[in-house]
Design an enzyme around this catalytic site. Structure first.
Site, PDB file in Angstrom:
ATOM      1  N   ASP A 206      38.195  42.284  32.628  1.00 53.12           N
ATOM      2  CA  ASP A 206      38.023  42.566  34.046  1.00 53.12           C
ATOM      3  C   ASP A 206      37.374  41.399  34.793  1.00 53.12           C
ATOM      4  OD1 ASP A 206      37.840  44.711  36.232  1.00 53.12           O
ATOM      5  OD2 ASP A 206      35.776  43.984  36.126  1.00 53.12           O
ATOM      6  N   GLU A 276      41.840  39.116  34.060  1.00 52.43           N
ATOM      7  CA  GLU A 276      42.087  39.346  35.490  1.00 52.43           C
ATOM      8  C   GLU A 276      41.372  38.234  36.247  1.00 52.43           C
ATOM      9  OE1 GLU A 276      41.342  42.793  38.864  1.00 52.43           O
ATOM     10  OE2 GLU A 276      39.734  42.147  37.574  1.00 52.43           O
TER      11      GLU A 276
HETATM   12  C1  GLC Z   1      38.268  44.790  38.925  1.00 50.98           C
HETATM   13  C2  GLC Z   1      38.742  46.207  38.729  1.00 50.98           C
HETATM   14  C3  GLC Z   1      38.198  47.065  39.836  1.00 50.98           C
HETATM   15  C4  GLC Z   1      36.693  47.012  39.795  1.00 50.98           C
HETATM   16  C5  GLC Z   1      36.194  45.574  39.854  1.00 50.98           C
HETATM   17  C6  GLC Z   1      34.746  45.484  39.515  1.00 50.98           C
HETATM   18  O1  GLC Z   1      38.816  44.189  40.035  1.00 50.98           O
HETATM   19  O2  GLC Z   1      40.143  46.254  38.640  1.00 50.98           O
HETATM   20  O3  GLC Z   1      38.651  48.395  39.749  1.00 50.98           O
HETATM   21  O4  GLC Z   1      36.163  47.735  40.873  1.00 50.98           O
HETATM   22  O5  GLC Z   1      36.869  44.748  38.941  1.00 50.98           O
HETATM   23  O6  GLC Z   1      34.540  45.684  38.147  1.00 50.98           O
END
Ligand code: GLC
Ligand code: CA
Length: 521
Positions: A206, A276
């Protein structure tokens, strides 16, 4: 006999990955909240689609302020989602069905309920004192920098016990871990080993671009000269007023994390690390390249098709070309049109492309075929296989997403794409739960597309997608190389070739007729 022609590529280089949002998939104990046992009971449905892997969003111990992306213990399961026995049963069944299992690790920040933070916040000299970013106020008592949080407001909160501020790129209850501290990095590596040992095949990591390492000296972000407060909902939040990559995000020291976790992954067989990542303006591709250099993450999750308001055909072409130019010949990227953070593709692309409601299912199938035909892996989000649209009428007192609640009513937040899956029209709550009330309301309009009802309907998107995924596995151009020719086509067309030694396949996506065609040339 299988006609799967894949041979030399790693599984993740061509994988279709099905994302499950556990809170909203299937409730097994009538509390109105989806859980692990529920997911296990639906794995045949997922496997029947012909996807290669399942990615489950966080189910770890958490106060659920950001619905699991605020982790209070990385190596424990939130009781409302189940037990380790439930998890072991889930992974065993997934593997028996031929599905790889990916889970979502959140390395950048944890919950303020995590024992690490509970200890760290007590004093300036406890054993965890340096596990977070603690910074003295400016002489006038104000926050160390102008940094803003993604969810609105400052990225700094005051801790009276230490008389210092701590950094949080998201909610104040999501303090950022100090990755400059080797003990923090090592603790995260223990988390990775813990889940690999339990059999998981990979991680979606994440928001890795928001990991903070060596921030000092803490400097203000410059203003973003292109920022405009426009009519668009996401502009309700001021985060994009600043440019972050100079100081707050994408700090070079993040790569110590990517390299360390890759070393851990490499001690196991065939595991996958997908980060991500994002960056200011058009820099996301550059950031992805940095994250996927040799010895770092295997692939990154590409945001470019996830544009909040949808993309025109030209916009899709540009986004795809931009990413493919940088990654052609590799499987180091993953495309997605939908996830738990943006309105569903069926909703936003329908509006953006002015497609009529009657053609909505055809559009959804076309989008799915397009993304799956690109190089690299693809993440599809639960409900895309049913062409589900978002609901837009969640009343304020039923809203759950803290980001949405902060900016309501101008901004609906992320609840609209997180409502529970529906399985059978005739069942209470569409078969999601027998509870009187579910954590988010079940969307009435989804009942017409209930999952198991759609499995029985030969013409459903579920069945057409399954047929497409089966066909794709028999195409060398899709499975034996990650090579694409340039993108062409008229204003409502996307055309490209997929190329392998054994085959060249011309792939054409027509947004007027809403059909995809594939021709061997
Ligand atoms: C990422 C996740 C999201 C979350 C954020 C903070 O973007 O996909 O849902 O709120 O990280 O962890
Ligand atoms: Ca439950």
């Amino acid at each position: 006999m299988s006609n799967d022609v894949s041979k030399d590529l790693k599984w993740w280089e061509t994988a279709t990955i099905y994302q499950v949002y556990p809170r909203s998939y299937q409730d097994s104990n009538d509390d109105g909240i989806g859980d692990l046992k529920g997911i296990t009971s639906r794995l045949e449905y997922i496997a029947g689609l012909g996807v290669d892997a399942v990615w489950i969003s966080p189910f770890f111990k958490s106060p659920q302020k950001d619905f699991g992306y605020d982790v209070a213990d990385y190596c424990d399961i939130n009781p409302e989602y189940g037990t380790f026995a439930d998890f072991d049963a889930l992974i065993a069944k997934a593997h028996a069905l031929g599905l790889r299992l990916m889970i979502d690790i959140v390395p950048a920040h944890c919950s303020d309920q995590h024992v690490w933070f509970q200890e760290s916040r007590q004093s300036r000299d406890n054993p965890k004192a340096d596990w977070f970013h603690w910074v003295d106020p400016k002489p006038d008592g104000s926050a160390p920098t102008n940094w803003l949080s993604f969810f609105g407001g400052r990225a700094w909160s005051w801790e009276p016990r230490r008389q210092q501020y701590y950094l949080h790129n998201f909610l104040p209850s999501q303090p950022n871990l100090n990755h400059a501290n080797e003990a923090v990095r090592e603790a995260m590596m223990d988390v990775a080993r813990f889940w690999f040992d339990r059999g998981v095949d990979g991680f979606r990591l994440d928001a890795v671009h928001t990991i903070n390492g060596d921030c000092a000296p803490f400097e203000d972000n410059p203003v973003n000269p292109d920022f405009e407060v426009g009519p668009l909902p996401q502009d309700q939040q001021p985060f994009f007023r600043q440019l972050h990559d100079a100081a707050q995000l994408n700090q070079p020291s993040i790569q110590k994390f990517s390299e360390a976790i890759r070393q851990v992954a490499d001690t196991y067989d065939d595991r996958f690390l997908m980060g991500e990542v994002d960056g200011d303006n058009d820099d996301a591709v550059k950031v992805s390249q940095t994250f996927t250099q040799a010895g770092r993450l295997h692939a990154t999750y590409n945001f470019d098709l996830l544009e909040w308001d949808g993309l025109t055909v030209d916009g899709m072409k540009q986004a795809i070309s931009h990413a493919v130019d940088a990654f052609n010949g590799t499987g180091r990227l993953s495309f997605a049109f939908s996830n738990h953070d943006v309105p569903r593709s069926a909703t936003r692309q329908l509006a953006r492309l002015s497609v009529s409601e009657a053609d909505q299912q055809a559009l959804q199938l076309l989008l799915l075929k397009l993304e799956i035909s690109l190089i690299g892996s693809t993440c599809i989000y639960q409900g895309e296989e049913l062409a589900l649209q978002d609901i837009d009428d969640i009343p304020l007192d039923r809203m759950q997403d803290p980001w949405g609640i902060e900016f309501a009513p101008a901004f609906a937040g992320r609840d609209t794409c997180r409502t529970p899956m529906v399985w059978e029209k005739a069942q209470p709550n569409g078969g999601f739960s027998n509870a009187n009330d579910t954590w988010l309301p079940v969307a009435e309009r989804h009942l017409e597309r209930a999952a198991l009802d759609e499995v029985k309907r030969p013409e459903s998107i579920y069945n057409k997608l399954a047929e497409f995924l089966r066909w794709r596995k028999s195409q060398p151009a899709m499975m034996q190389a990650n090579q694409m020719g340039p993108i062409s086509g008229g204003p409502r067309e996307i055309i490209f070739e997929r190329i392998s030694e054994a085959q060249t396949l011309r792939c054409c996506f027509d947004f007027d007729t809403l059909t995809a065609s594939f021709e061997e040339i």
